[in-house]
Design an enzyme around this catalytic site. Sequence first.
Site, PDB file in Angstrom:
ATOM      1  N   LYS A   1      42.038  35.956  51.310  1.00  0.00           N
ATOM      2  CA  LYS A   1      42.072  35.725  49.569  1.00  0.00           C
ATOM      3  C   LYS A   1      42.624  36.803  49.100  1.00  0.00           C
ATOM      4  O   LYS A   1      44.013  36.647  48.582  1.00  0.00           O
ATOM      5  CB  LYS A   1      40.350  35.244  48.762  1.00  0.00           C
ATOM      6  CG  LYS A   1      40.983  35.907  47.342  1.00  0.00           C
ATOM      7  CD  LYS A   1      39.740  35.346  46.941  1.00  0.00           C
ATOM      8  CE  LYS A   1      38.771  36.371  46.986  1.00  0.00           C
ATOM      9  NZ  LYS A   1      39.389  37.543  45.611  1.00  0.00           N
ATOM     10  N   ASN A   2      42.608  37.747  49.097  1.00  0.00           N
ATOM     11  CA  ASN A   2      43.201  39.410  48.669  1.00  0.00           C
ATOM     12  C   ASN A   2      44.724  39.404  49.452  1.00  0.00           C
ATOM     13  O   ASN A   2      44.963  40.474  48.974  1.00  0.00           O
ATOM     14  CB  ASN A   2      41.790  40.157  49.300  1.00  0.00           C
ATOM     15  CG  ASN A   2      41.088  40.025  47.829  1.00  0.00           C
ATOM     16  OD1 ASN A   2      40.849  39.481  47.408  1.00  0.00           O
ATOM     17  ND2 ASN A   2      39.755  41.021  47.487  1.00  0.00           N
TER      18      ASN A   2
ATOM     19  N   CYS B   1      34.192  42.816  34.026  1.00  0.00           N
ATOM     20  CA  CYS B   1      33.460  41.160  34.373  1.00  0.00           C
ATOM     21  C   CYS B   1      32.687  42.080  34.904  1.00  0.00           C
ATOM     22  O   CYS B   1      31.886  43.096  34.793  1.00  0.00           O
ATOM     23  CB  CYS B   1      35.061  41.350  35.315  1.00  0.00           C
ATOM     24  SG  CYS B   1      34.937  42.182  36.880  1.00  0.00           S
TER      25      CYS B   1
ATOM     26  N   ARG C   1      36.348  48.061  35.226  1.00  0.00           N
ATOM     27  CA  ARG C   1      37.981  47.516  35.669  1.00  0.00           C
ATOM     28  C   ARG C   1      39.236  47.735  35.308  1.00  0.00           C
ATOM     29  O   ARG C   1      39.711  46.518  34.887  1.00  0.00           O
ATOM     30  CB  ARG C   1      37.814  46.402  36.640  1.00  0.00           C
ATOM     31  CG  ARG C   1      36.512  46.132  37.527  1.00  0.00           C
ATOM     32  CD  ARG C   1      37.159  45.183  37.764  1.00  0.00           C
ATOM     33  NE  ARG C   1      37.276  44.323  39.626  1.00  0.00           N
ATOM     34  CZ  ARG C   1      37.287  43.753  39.893  1.00  0.00           C
ATOM     35  NH1 ARG C   1      36.608  42.292  39.341  1.00  0.00           N
ATOM     36  NH2 ARG C   1      38.469  43.544  40.758  1.00  0.00           N
TER      37      ARG C   1
ATOM     38  N   ARG D   1      35.826  31.091  45.385  1.00  0.00           N
ATOM     39  CA  ARG D   1      36.973  31.230  44.415  1.00  0.00           C
ATOM     40  C   ARG D   1      37.024  31.617  45.619  1.00  0.00           C
ATOM     41  O   ARG D   1      38.854  32.465  45.404  1.00  0.00           O
ATOM     42  CB  ARG D   1      36.449  32.709  43.509  1.00  0.00           C
ATOM     43  CG  ARG D   1      36.003  32.094  41.459  1.00  0.00           C
ATOM     44  CD  ARG D   1      35.636  33.105  40.996  1.00  0.00           C
ATOM     45  NE  ARG D   1      36.880  33.974  41.006  1.00  0.00           N
ATOM     46  CZ  ARG D   1      36.347  35.484  40.898  1.00  0.00           C
ATOM     47  NH1 ARG D   1      35.901  35.779  40.624  1.00  0.00           N
ATOM     48  NH2 ARG D   1      37.879  36.675  41.189  1.00  0.00           N
TER      49      ARG D   1
ATOM     50  N   ASP E   1      33.351  45.038  49.428  1.00  0.00           N
ATOM     51  CA  ASP E   1      32.571  43.042  49.335  1.00  0.00           C
ATOM     52  C   ASP E   1      31.614  42.767  50.111  1.00  0.00           C
ATOM     53  O   ASP E   1      31.416  41.982  50.114  1.00  0.00           O
ATOM     54  CB  ASP E   1      34.844  42.504  49.261  1.00  0.00           C
ATOM     55  CG  ASP E   1      35.422  42.694  48.104  1.00  0.00           C
ATOM     56  OD1 ASP E   1      34.796  43.616  47.216  1.00  0.00           O
ATOM     57  OD2 ASP E   1      36.445  42.343  47.856  1.00  0.00           O
TER      58      ASP E   1
HETATM   59  N1  EPU Z   1      40.532  51.841  38.489  1.00  0.00           N
HETATM   60  C1  EPU Z   1      40.529  52.334  37.880  1.00  0.00           C
HETATM   61  N2  EPU Z   1      41.980  52.242  37.424  1.00  0.00           N
HETATM   62  C2  EPU Z   1      43.098  51.636  37.997  1.00  0.00           C
HETATM   63  C3  EPU Z   1      42.928  50.945  38.732  1.00  0.00           C
HETATM   64  C4  EPU Z   1      40.967  50.791  38.879  1.00  0.00           C
HETATM   65  O1  EPU Z   1      39.426  53.269  37.211  1.00  0.00           O
HETATM   66  O2  EPU Z   1      44.013  51.137  37.059  1.00  0.00           O
HETATM   67  C5  EPU Z   1      39.162  51.320  38.987  1.00  0.00           C
HETATM   68  C6  EPU Z   1      38.497  49.954  39.349  1.00  0.00           C
HETATM   69  O3  EPU Z   1      37.094  49.877  38.275  1.00  0.00           O
HETATM   70  C7  EPU Z   1      37.406  50.204  40.803  1.00  0.00           C
HETATM   71  C8  EPU Z   1      37.797  51.138  41.691  1.00  0.00           C
HETATM   72  O4  EPU Z   1      39.523  51.688  40.698  1.00  0.00           O
HETATM   73  O5  EPU Z   1      36.232  51.260  40.048  1.00  0.00           O
HETATM   74  C9  EPU Z   1      38.872  50.584  42.710  1.00  0.00           C
HETATM   75  O6  EPU Z   1      39.167  49.564  41.752  1.00  0.00           O
HETATM   76  P1  EPU Z   1      40.635  48.161  42.582  1.00  0.00           P
HETATM   77  O7  EPU Z   1      41.740  48.945  42.255  1.00  0.00           O
HETATM   78  O8  EPU Z   1      40.754  48.352  43.862  1.00  0.00           O
HETATM   79  O9  EPU Z   1      39.813  46.652  42.235  1.00  0.00           O
HETATM   80  P2  EPU Z   1      41.007  45.379  42.149  1.00  0.00           P
HETATM   81  O10 EPU Z   1      42.243  45.599  43.420  1.00  0.00           O
HETATM   82  O11 EPU Z   1      40.660  45.361  41.207  1.00  0.00           O
HETATM   83  C10 EPU Z   1      40.634  44.638  44.645  1.00  0.00           C
HETATM   84  C11 EPU Z   1      39.796  42.869  45.044  1.00  0.00           C
HETATM   85  C12 EPU Z   1      38.187  43.084  45.198  1.00  0.00           C
HETATM   86  C13 EPU Z   1      37.343  43.897  45.852  1.00  0.00           C
HETATM   87  C14 EPU Z   1      38.481  45.435  45.476  1.00  0.00           C
HETATM   88  C15 EPU Z   1      37.756  46.653  46.056  1.00  0.00           C
HETATM   89  C16 EPU Z   1      42.069  41.864  44.812  1.00  0.00           C
HETATM   90  C17 EPU Z   1      42.608  40.833  43.811  1.00  0.00           C
HETATM   91  N3  EPU Z   1      40.688  41.843  44.307  1.00  0.00           N
HETATM   92  O12 EPU Z   1      40.322  44.643  43.450  1.00  0.00           O
HETATM   93  O13 EPU Z   1      37.902  41.590  45.577  1.00  0.00           O
HETATM   94  O14 EPU Z   1      36.574  44.397  44.776  1.00  0.00           O
HETATM   95  O15 EPU Z   1      39.429  45.815  45.700  1.00  0.00           O
HETATM   96  O16 EPU Z   1      38.347  46.556  47.024  1.00  0.00           O
HETATM   97  O17 EPU Z   1      42.263  42.167  45.727  1.00  0.00           O
HETATM   98  C18 EPU Z   1      36.268  40.209  45.584  1.00  0.00           C
HETATM   99  O18 EPU Z   1      37.451  40.028  46.321  1.00  0.00           O
HETATM  100  O19 EPU Z   1      35.277  39.761  45.108  1.00  0.00           O
HETATM  101  C19 EPU Z   1      36.820  41.342  45.043  1.00  0.00           C
HETATM  102  C20 EPU Z   1      36.207  41.914  43.685  1.00  0.00           C
END
Ligand code: EPU
Length: 417
Positions: free
Chosen positions: A22-23, A117, A122, A397, A305
């Site tokens: 998915k991701n 969320c 996030r 999802r 995850d």
């Molecule tokens: N963060 C910030 N600022 C930013 C971006 C991230 O502070 O601009 C923080 C977040 O709040 C978090 C950390 O950095 O504490 C890492 O977050 P990341 O941005 O890597 O998460 P994401 O890209 O929103 C993806 C996956 C998630 C998975 C995370 C971590 C997708 C679509 N989603 O989310 O997947 O948990 O990386 O590996 O790729 C899931 O599939 O259940 C899921 C939540």
Amino acid sequence: MDRFRILGPSRLAGSVEASGAKNASLPAMAASLLSDEPLVLGRVPRVRDITTMGRLLEHLGVSRAHEDGRLVLTPRDNGNPDEAPYELVKTMRASVLVLGPLLARRGHARVSLPGGCAIGVRPIDQHLAGLEALGAEVSLEHGYVEVRARHLLGGRFRFAMPTVTGTENLMMAASLARGTTVLDNCAREPEIVDLARLLNGMGASIEGAGDERMVIEGRERLHGAEHRIIADRIEGGTYLIGATMTRGDVTLLGAEAADLAPLLHRLAENGADIEISPDRIRVRGPSEIRPRDLQTAPHPGFPTDLQAQYMALMTQAQGVSEISETVFENRFQHAPELMRMGADIRVDGGRAQIHGPNPLSGAQVMATDLRASACLVLAGVAARGETEVLRIYHLDRGYEGMELKLQKLGAHVERLR
Ligand code: EPU
């Protein structure tokens, strides 16, 4: 609302095919905004987030069709909106992945801010700072973020923390910027590497995906491509944890062992017997599960995850284990539900101490997010008696046909509508 009824305990045994990730599919779909030619994606899982992304792309002017099991995304002519509305973003935070491509291709994007969320605050500040480093103007108004740039220019940017979708947004934007972009402290997840493969297949020039530093030479245009999505390491990992937890014997087909290394390493320490051959991973659970502490971390660390599912496993280990969640600040909502099934878990901030083994007994439990749902389903399979997991829409999802896959492995799981 759909729910699962599970009659346990069952021992998971047999083979199961990994679905596409998915991701990895979500950014790949967003990449269709980067060219005016069709993008053909293989092994895209049939899960709700993919439908949501399809609807968002439709709104932005990309039509979709399924041909021979592949997803074909075809951009229509210009004159489409550049806006991701709140209705879509609020149901799926990954909608933010259209920000980079829209900006790069159309010079403008307006995307609803995702908000917090179930698992944490996030923010997307790093996505925005990165786009600014490429020359974008960013403004926030009425709950929307608006980005503009007549021409993106290659630049240097260092992420304050590795962010998966942030890195993906920047990779897509920089691929159409003028000049060279150097990104530091990038996320290194396998999904990033898969996106780089896809973008390079579309004519982009990205070096270093999977490392901390990526160098991207901007191109004037990108073209269509055909691409097969990698296997879902989180989905597959969930079944392998289930095998360990139920002292079962599960062979995961079509998965990439290297992508699952942090989990496989841990399961081996727990006493599982692991056999890796090309395209398949066999995990046999031990008679006694050894407890091991765990700290989640960005790849190549242990994935957040899989933390909830691993906690379910630790409730069955012979002794005490401690889990630290370092990626998200509020990702233990499954703990109280596991406790309702008989687990002994003490949560203190970002740490949870699990005192095993405790026999689990079936109960009505509530899923709060995607991975917490998977954790509760595993617990239900291992528990004695009847478990009902409510709010299965979270699970839908991201898990393709989970009840069917579990049934094939011998579990008694049914979906009640
Ligand atoms: N963060 C910030 N600022 C930013 C971006 C991230 O502070 O601009 C923080 C977040 O709040 C978090 C950390 O950095 O504490 C890492 O977050 P990341 O941005 O890597 O998460 P994401 O890209 O929103 C993806 C996956 C998630 C998975 C995370 C971590 C997708 C679509 N989603 O989310 O997947 O948990 O990386 O590996 O790729 C899931 O599939 O259940 C899921 C939540």
